[in-house]
Design an enzyme around this catalytic site. Structure first.
Site, PDB file in Angstrom:
ATOM      1  N   TYR A 158       0.842  -1.198   0.000  1.00 31.66           N
ATOM      2  CA  TYR A 158       0.000   0.000   0.000  1.00 31.66           C
ATOM      3  C   TYR A 158       0.873   1.243   0.000  1.00 31.66           C
ATOM      4  CZ  TYR A 158      -4.028  -2.927   0.947  1.00 31.66           C
ATOM      5  OH  TYR A 158      -5.022  -3.865   0.848  1.00 31.66           O
ATOM      6  N   TYR A 159       0.374   2.284  -0.661  1.00 30.50           N
ATOM      7  CA  TYR A 159       1.140   3.509  -0.840  1.00 30.50           C
ATOM      8  C   TYR A 159       0.445   4.709  -0.215  1.00 30.50           C
ATOM      9  CZ  TYR A 159       4.189   0.927  -3.846  1.00 30.50           C
ATOM     10  OH  TYR A 159       5.091  -0.001  -4.302  1.00 30.50           O
TER      11      TYR A 159
END
Length: 198
Positions: free
Chosen positions: A36-37
């Site tokens: 996830y970013y």
């Protein structure tokens, strides 16, 4: 497209047995690794959005139990990759949100593109996931690294079908002996980050 989902903690073996007894068909067993970013221009944790790169490998019918054993077995293996954006939750009765997803040829290259644009990797969630088809709903039995086992029931719909989709998902959980009122609306990422802070 809207994903209508409910997730509960559950004993994986018991749910598998109930699914098999109900005549549900297991369609796949996979290993998923989701990175996830965080965005440079807004805080996804505050806006309840998510951007991820998923690497996925098909484990076949004889997949070992436990996410750690699977991850070890797949070290350096071949993966399919997808990029997914999930919008904020749209109701308080389920984990319904608008979702956009597309395949990419190389997950590592896509990750590098995000990093060059100022997105930073926040966390990685690894899980062994079994997909079952039951009562018109996709049921997944998940073993999530550092979190334990869960069951998700979900369906996809347009905006007009969200209420009916939520009812269908809740009914499927009830028939499997699970309580939709005990659902967890926090994502695996959120649960993992909460566990790290505890």
């Amino acid at each position: 497209m809207y994903e209508v989902e409910m997730k509960v903690r559950a004993d994986a073996a018991a749910v598998r047995e109930r699914l098999a007894d109900a005549g549900a068909a297991r369609s796949a067993t996979v290993f998923q690794e989701d990175t996830y970013y965080d965005a440079p221009h807004r805080a996804f944790a505050e806006t309840d959005e998510a951007l991820r790169v998923r690497r996925e490998a098909d484990l076949g019918a004889d997949a070992p139990e436990g996410v750690e054993a699977v991850a070890d077995a797949l070290e350096g293996g071949a993966f399919d990759a997808r990029v997914t954006y999930k919008g904020p939750l749209v109701d308080e009765a389920s984990k319904t949100r608008e979702e956009f997803e597309t395949g990419v040829a190389d997950g590592a290259t896509m990750a590098r593109v995000f990093e060059e644009l100022g997105f930073s990797a926040a966390a990685t969630v690894a899980k062994r996931r079994e997909f079952w088809e039951y009562e018109g709903v996709t049921v997944t039995v998940d073993d999530v690294a550092d979190l334990g086992t869960f069951v998700e029931a979900e369906t996809e719909t347009d905006a007009d079908g969200v209420d009916a989709g939520r009812e269908r998902v809740g009914n499927a959980l009830r028939k499997l002996g699970l309580n939709p009122d005990a659902q967890i609306r926090t994502s695996y990422l959120g649960l993992l980050l909460d566990a790290d802070e505890a």
